[in-house]
Design a protein around this motif. Structure first.
Motif, PDB file in Angstrom:
ATOM      1  N   THR A  58       0.852  -1.182   0.000  1.00 12.84           N
ATOM      2  CA  THR A  58       0.000   0.000   0.000  1.00 12.84           C
ATOM      3  C   THR A  58       0.894   1.240   0.000  1.00 12.84           C
ATOM      4  O   THR A  58       2.102   1.156   0.299  1.00 12.84           O
ATOM      5  CB  THR A  58      -0.897   0.042   1.248  1.00 12.84           C
ATOM      6  OG1 THR A  58      -0.073   0.204   2.409  1.00 12.84           O
ATOM      7  CG2 THR A  58      -1.755  -1.214   1.375  1.00 12.84           C
ATOM      8  N   PRO A  90      -6.536  -3.808  -6.410  1.00 10.49           N
ATOM      9  CA  PRO A  90      -7.362  -3.964  -5.211  1.00 10.49           C
ATOM     10  C   PRO A  90      -6.889  -5.150  -4.367  1.00 10.49           C
ATOM     11  O   PRO A  90      -6.528  -6.200  -4.896  1.00 10.49           O
ATOM     12  CB  PRO A  90      -8.767  -4.233  -5.757  1.00 10.49           C
ATOM     13  CG  PRO A  90      -8.732  -3.796  -7.182  1.00 10.49           C
ATOM     14  CD  PRO A  90      -7.303  -3.939  -7.637  1.00 10.49           C
ATOM     15  N   ASP A  91      -6.879  -4.965  -3.056  1.00  4.74           N
ATOM     16  CA  ASP A  91      -6.507  -6.040  -2.135  1.00  4.74           C
ATOM     17  C   ASP A  91      -7.611  -7.096  -2.175  1.00  4.74           C
ATOM     18  O   ASP A  91      -8.792  -6.760  -2.104  1.00  4.74           O
ATOM     19  CB  ASP A  91      -6.357  -5.459  -0.720  1.00  4.74           C
ATOM     20  CG  ASP A  91      -5.865  -6.487   0.268  1.00  4.74           C
ATOM     21  OD1 ASP A  91      -6.663  -7.364   0.674  1.00  4.74           O
ATOM     22  OD2 ASP A  91      -4.687  -6.416   0.651  1.00  4.74           O
ATOM     23  N   PRO A  92      -7.244  -8.373  -2.296  1.00 12.32           N
ATOM     24  CA  PRO A  92      -8.281  -9.408  -2.395  1.00 12.32           C
ATOM     25  C   PRO A  92      -9.133  -9.540  -1.132  1.00 12.32           C
ATOM     26  O   PRO A  92     -10.293  -9.956  -1.202  1.00 12.32           O
ATOM     27  CB  PRO A  92      -7.493 -10.697  -2.657  1.00 12.32           C
ATOM     28  CG  PRO A  92      -6.087 -10.400  -2.289  1.00 12.32           C
ATOM     29  CD  PRO A  92      -5.904  -8.916  -2.388  1.00 12.32           C
ATOM     30  N   ASP A  93      -8.585  -9.148   0.025  1.00 17.02           N
ATOM     31  CA  ASP A  93      -9.326  -9.283   1.280  1.00 17.02           C
ATOM     32  C   ASP A  93     -10.135  -8.041   1.628  1.00 17.02           C
ATOM     33  O   ASP A  93     -11.074  -8.110   2.413  1.00 17.02           O
ATOM     34  CB  ASP A  93      -8.361  -9.595   2.429  1.00 17.02           C
ATOM     35  CG  ASP A  93      -7.640 -10.920   2.218  1.00 17.02           C
ATOM     36  OD1 ASP A  93      -8.245 -11.848   1.637  1.00 17.02           O
ATOM     37  OD2 ASP A  93      -6.456 -11.006   2.606  1.00 17.02           O
ATOM     38  N   ASP A  94      -9.750  -6.882   1.089  1.00 12.70           N
ATOM     39  CA  ASP A  94     -10.442  -5.630   1.394  1.00 12.70           C
ATOM     40  C   ASP A  94     -10.357  -4.735   0.166  1.00 12.70           C
ATOM     41  O   ASP A  94      -9.325  -4.121  -0.091  1.00 12.70           O
ATOM     42  CB  ASP A  94      -9.789  -4.959   2.609  1.00 12.70           C
ATOM     43  CG  ASP A  94     -10.552  -3.741   3.082  1.00 12.70           C
ATOM     44  OD1 ASP A  94     -11.372  -3.184   2.299  1.00 12.70           O
ATOM     45  OD2 ASP A  94     -10.314  -3.304   4.225  1.00 12.70           O
ATOM     46  N   ARG A  95     -11.436  -4.663  -0.599  1.00 11.99           N
ATOM     47  CA  ARG A  95     -11.453  -3.937  -1.873  1.00 11.99           C
ATOM     48  C   ARG A  95     -11.201  -2.435  -1.700  1.00 11.99           C
ATOM     49  O   ARG A  95     -10.937  -1.743  -2.667  1.00 11.99           O
ATOM     50  CB  ARG A  95     -12.786  -4.140  -2.592  1.00 11.99           C
ATOM     51  CG  ARG A  95     -13.093  -5.605  -2.917  1.00 11.99           C
ATOM     52  CD  ARG A  95     -12.355  -6.122  -3.982  1.00 11.99           C
ATOM     53  NE  ARG A  95     -12.903  -6.573  -5.222  1.00 11.99           N
ATOM     54  CZ  ARG A  95     -12.086  -6.861  -6.213  1.00 11.99           C
ATOM     55  NH1 ARG A  95     -10.818  -6.671  -6.097  1.00 11.99           N
ATOM     56  NH2 ARG A  95     -12.550  -7.324  -7.340  1.00 11.99           N
ATOM     57  N   ARG A  96     -11.301  -1.916  -0.467  1.00  8.26           N
ATOM     58  CA  ARG A  96     -11.016  -0.494  -0.242  1.00  8.26           C
ATOM     59  C   ARG A  96      -9.518  -0.212  -0.287  1.00  8.26           C
ATOM     60  O   ARG A  96      -9.098   0.905  -0.523  1.00  8.26           O
ATOM     61  CB  ARG A  96     -11.565  -0.046   1.123  1.00  8.26           C
ATOM     62  CG  ARG A  96     -13.091  -0.114   1.211  1.00  8.26           C
ATOM     63  CD  ARG A  96     -13.527   0.098   2.622  1.00  8.26           C
ATOM     64  NE  ARG A  96     -12.980  -0.993   3.448  1.00  8.26           N
ATOM     65  CZ  ARG A  96     -13.042  -1.037   4.767  1.00  8.26           C
ATOM     66  NH1 ARG A  96     -13.606  -0.066   5.440  1.00  8.26           N
ATOM     67  NH2 ARG A  96     -12.536  -2.066   5.429  1.00  8.26           N
ATOM     68  N   ARG A  98      -5.833  -0.535  -1.886  1.00  8.75           N
ATOM     69  CA  ARG A  98      -5.175  -0.774  -3.173  1.00  8.75           C
ATOM     70  C   ARG A  98      -3.676  -0.915  -2.941  1.00  8.75           C
ATOM     71  O   ARG A  98      -3.073  -0.179  -2.180  1.00  8.75           O
ATOM     72  CB  ARG A  98      -5.469   0.372  -4.143  1.00  8.75           C
ATOM     73  CG  ARG A  98      -6.964   0.459  -4.436  1.00  8.75           C
ATOM     74  CD  ARG A  98      -7.341   1.440  -5.500  1.00  8.75           C
ATOM     75  NE  ARG A  98      -6.679   2.730  -5.369  1.00  8.75           N
ATOM     76  CZ  ARG A  98      -6.524   3.602  -6.353  1.00  8.75           C
ATOM     77  NH1 ARG A  98      -6.982   3.318  -7.545  1.00  8.75           N
ATOM     78  NH2 ARG A  98      -5.930   4.745  -6.161  1.00  8.75           N
TER      79      ARG A  98
END
Length: 150
Positions: A58, A90-96, A98
């Motif tokens: 991030t 996008p993070d696979p565990d939390d789309r918010r 990046r």
């Protein structure tokens, strides 16, 4: 005439760290003059960091890792993204969240920048290949210790 870093009576560790600091400054300036395609040393540092660690991070993680402010890192990543040298995934565990990922063009730009260092080889010939090989593990050990202490 070459003088050692620091003043007479300074602790040895301080003198060595001062030499490293001066070398880092000189090396950064020499490298910046040779970077291709409008790449800055800050942008190169991001590409090199992510590729060296074989990871995506991030903007906050990059800022901490490269010890700059988050707004500074956001600006650097935005410029890399505009040059298509990184993508935000996008993070696979939390789309918010990046993560910054180096693109194939970013890998190519990093490698081209490293090749540009060939022009400095004559400046660096003050040490033999054997001395460079001896120096690297010592500097690595120092970096790891300083990094873990921050």
């Amino acid at each position: 005439m070459s003088r050692p870093a620091g003043l007479a009576g300074d602790p040895l560790e301080f003198a060595v760290m001062t030499e490293i600091s001066i070398i880092a400054h000189l090396a950064d300036n020499a490298f910046a003059r040779r970077l291709p395609d409008g790449l800055t040393t800050a942008q190169f540092a991001v590409l090199n960091h992510l590729l060296r660690l074989e990871t995506q991070q991030t903007i906050g993680e990059l800022a901490r890792g490269l010890q700059v402010s988050q707004p500074t890192m956001s600006s650097t990543v935005k410029k890399l993204e505009e040059k298509r040298l990184v993508t935000l995934v996008p993070d696979p565990d939390d789309r918010r969240i990046r993560r910054v990922s180096v693109s194939p063009a970013g890998t190519k730009a990093r490698n081209k920048a490293v090749k540009a260092l060939d022009a400095t080889k004559s400046e660096l010939a003050v040490l033999s290949q054997k001395e460079w090989k001896q120096l690297l593990p010592l500097l690595n050990r120092l970096r790891v210790a300083l990094d873990s202490a921050r």
